[in-house]
Scaffold this motif. Structure first.
Motif, mmCIF file in Angstrom:
data_model
loop_
_atom_site.group_PDB
_atom_site.id
_atom_site.type_symbol
_atom_site.label_atom_id
_atom_site.label_comp_id
_atom_site.label_asym_id
_atom_site.label_seq_id
_atom_site.Cartn_x
_atom_site.Cartn_y
_atom_site.Cartn_z
ATOM 1 N N LEU A 1 0.831 -1.196 0.000
ATOM 2 C CA LEU A 1 0.000 0.000 0.000
ATOM 3 C C LEU A 1 0.870 1.253 0.000
ATOM 4 N N LEU A 2 0.650 2.101 -0.989
ATOM 5 C CA LEU A 2 1.338 3.386 -1.050
ATOM 6 C C LEU A 2 0.341 4.494 -0.732
ATOM 7 N N ILE A 3 0.636 5.255 0.293
ATOM 8 C CA ILE A 3 -0.171 6.418 0.633
ATOM 9 C C ILE A 3 0.664 7.646 0.327
ATOM 10 N N ASN A 4 0.156 8.449 -0.593
ATOM 11 C CA ASN A 4 0.908 9.598 -1.088
ATOM 12 C C ASN A 4 2.270 9.169 -1.628
ATOM 13 N N GLY A 5 2.294 7.983 -2.292
ATOM 14 C CA GLY A 5 3.502 7.503 -2.946
ATOM 15 C C GLY A 5 4.514 6.865 -2.037
ATOM 16 N N ASN A 6 4.131 6.536 -0.793
ATOM 17 C CA ASN A 6 5.097 6.000 0.158
ATOM 18 C C ASN A 6 4.525 4.782 0.878
ATOM 19 N N THR A 7 5.353 3.754 1.096
ATOM 20 C CA THR A 7 4.905 2.546 1.792
ATOM 21 C C THR A 7 5.125 2.622 3.301
ATOM 22 N N ASN A 8 5.643 3.733 3.785
ATOM 23 C CA ASN A 8 5.886 3.899 5.221
ATOM 24 C C ASN A 8 4.567 4.244 5.917
ATOM 25 N N ASN A 9 3.754 3.220 6.170
ATOM 26 C CA ASN A 9 2.435 3.428 6.770
ATOM 27 C C ASN A 9 2.021 2.167 7.515
ATOM 28 N N ASN A 10 0.818 2.152 8.012
ATOM 29 C CA ASN A 10 0.304 1.005 8.770
ATOM 30 C C ASN A 10 -0.538 0.070 7.915
ATOM 31 N N GLY A 11 -0.228 0.015 6.631
ATOM 32 C CA GLY A 11 -0.959 -0.883 5.755
ATOM 33 C C GLY A 11 -2.396 -0.448 5.552
ATOM 34 N N VAL A 12 -3.268 -1.409 5.241
ATOM 35 C CA VAL A 12 -4.641 -1.048 4.892
ATOM 36 C C VAL A 12 -5.453 -0.568 6.085
ATOM 37 N N ASP A 13 -4.909 -0.678 7.298
ATOM 38 C CA ASP A 13 -5.611 -0.160 8.468
ATOM 39 C C ASP A 13 -5.239 1.291 8.757
ATOM 40 N N THR A 14 -4.417 1.890 7.913
ATOM 41 C CA THR A 14 -4.055 3.295 8.078
ATOM 42 C C THR A 14 -5.294 4.179 7.985
ATOM 43 N N VAL A 15 -5.498 5.027 8.991
ATOM 44 C CA VAL A 15 -6.622 5.960 8.971
ATOM 45 C C VAL A 15 -6.250 7.137 8.072
ATOM 46 N N LEU A 16 -7.135 7.436 7.136
ATOM 47 C CA LEU A 16 -6.865 8.471 6.139
ATOM 48 C C LEU A 16 -7.395 9.837 6.574
ATOM 49 N N LYS B 1 -7.752 14.147 4.849
ATOM 50 C CA LYS B 1 -7.776 14.887 3.589
ATOM 51 C C LYS B 1 -6.378 15.194 3.083
ATOM 52 N N ASP B 2 -5.364 15.076 3.971
ATOM 53 C CA ASP B 2 -3.983 15.340 3.585
ATOM 54 C C ASP B 2 -3.222 14.075 3.183
ATOM 55 N N SER B 3 -3.928 12.934 3.095
ATOM 56 C CA SER B 3 -3.258 11.673 2.752
ATOM 57 C C SER B 3 -2.773 11.647 1.313
ATOM 58 N N GLY B 4 -3.290 12.521 0.479
ATOM 59 C CA GLY B 4 -2.804 12.642 -0.898
ATOM 60 C C GLY B 4 -3.424 11.653 -1.853
ATOM 61 N N SER B 5 -3.049 10.374 -1.731
ATOM 62 C CA SER B 5 -3.564 9.344 -2.625
ATOM 63 C C SER B 5 -3.389 7.983 -1.964
ATOM 64 N N VAL B 6 -4.169 7.016 -2.448
ATOM 65 C CA VAL B 6 -4.087 5.640 -1.950
ATOM 66 C C VAL B 6 -3.913 4.722 -3.150
ATOM 67 N N CYS B 7 -2.866 3.904 -3.123
ATOM 68 C CA CYS B 7 -2.604 2.997 -4.246
ATOM 69 C C CYS B 7 -2.157 1.640 -3.720
ATOM 70 N N LEU B 8 -2.875 0.608 -4.101
ATOM 71 C CA LEU B 8 -2.471 -0.763 -3.797
ATOM 72 C C LEU B 8 -1.749 -1.288 -5.030
ATOM 73 N N ALA B 9 -0.462 -1.597 -4.877
ATOM 74 C CA ALA B 9 0.358 -1.980 -6.036
ATOM 75 C C ALA B 9 1.087 -3.287 -5.775
ATOM 76 N N PHE B 10 1.246 -4.073 -6.831
ATOM 77 C CA PHE B 10 1.982 -5.339 -6.700
ATOM 78 C C PHE B 10 3.463 -5.084 -6.938
ATOM 79 N N SER B 11 4.276 -5.662 -6.072
ATOM 80 C CA SER B 11 5.729 -5.550 -6.207
ATOM 81 C C SER B 11 6.328 -6.947 -6.322
ATOM 82 N N MET B 12 7.325 -7.075 -7.173
ATOM 83 C CA MET B 12 8.021 -8.355 -7.295
ATOM 84 C C MET B 12 9.162 -8.472 -6.286
#
Length: 246
Positions: A193-208, A210-221
């Motif tokens: 999970l990338l929040i505002n382009g960064n994976t430094n978060n609490n995963g999908v339980d991260t409370v969002l 209005k300043d969170s920017g964006s939410v993206c679930l991306a697959f990484s190899m």
């Protein structure tokens, strides 16, 4: 005199009724304004750029104060109904392309529970229909883009730097038909999970907010390295080692 009093009383009553009507009309508007202040909109997406350059789902989602990243992802599927299935004692939840479950751990006598997404629906994806051939090479399968894994040279260089054999992190396995799952292709692959382009978060339980920017679930190899994120990989001694983004 009596008539004057009656006229005055009627005027006062009419004025009170008018005031009450104005107040009644203003209350819903005020309530609406208050509600709007507790909502915000963020761009939310699910993508497989490192696999096939595609976005699976994306939309601007309206969220409420206190909503988590999982809530945001679920709102990508407003017309879908959540279902559940228990496999080997684990209750899995399904909604649209999403699949998740709750995991628990205990630390200092306190048990913590969090949600985790192990896979996203990928129709047709199977051991016989892969994005890449063994060790990230070109695949001729229908689902593939007929190109090798874009970051294969960087992956191999990272393995060498850590004292590992070339391509030793690949397992070349698809673990569930019609899904793109963690540890598919590589022992370090999975959904991040990338929040505002960064994976430094609490995963999908991260409370969002209005300043969170964006939410993206991306697959990484490879633990986020191919998403421009810092990752951790075991070296030849079995020690977890920090690796800079590719």
């Amino acid at each position: 005199m009596k008539n004057s009093k009656m006229k005055l009383t009627k005027r006062i009553m009419a004025l009170l009724i008018a005031v009450m009507m104005v107040v009644a009309m203003c209350v819903p508007a005020f309530a609406s304004e208050t509600t709007d202040k507790n909502t915000f909109t963020l761009p939310v997406s699910i993508q497989t750029q490192v696999m096939n350059g595609k976005v699976i789902r994306a939309a601007d989602v309206t969220l409420n104060e206190g909503d988590t990243a999982l809530d945001a992802l679920k709102k990508l599927y407003p017309a879908e109904t959540e279902t559940k299935e228990t496999i080997s004692g684990v209750e899995y939840h399904y909604l649209g392309d999403l699949k998740w479950y709750q995991t628990s751990y205990t630390f200092d006598g306190v048990t913590y529970t969090s949600n985790y997404i192990p896979a996203i629906k990928m129709p047709g994806h199977s051991q016989n229909n892969r994005f890449f051939g063994d060790n990230g090479t070109i695949s001729s399968d229908p689902i593939a883009l007929k190109g090798k894994y874009k970051y294969l040279p960087k992956l191999n260089a990272t393995e060498t730097k850590l004292g590992l054999a070339k391509n030793s992190t690949f397992n070349n396995q698809i673990h569930a038909t019609d899904w793109l799952s963690e540890k598919d292709y590589n022992n370090y692959s999975g959904w991040m999970l990338l929040i505002n382009g960064n994976t430094n978060n609490n995963g999908v339980d991260t409370v969002l907010t209005k300043d969170s920017g964006s939410v993206c679930l991306a697959f990484s190899m490879m633990t986020g390295l191919d998403l421009g994120q810092t990752g951790y990989i075991k070296n030849s001694e079995g020690e977890w080692t920090q690796v800079n983004p590719w």
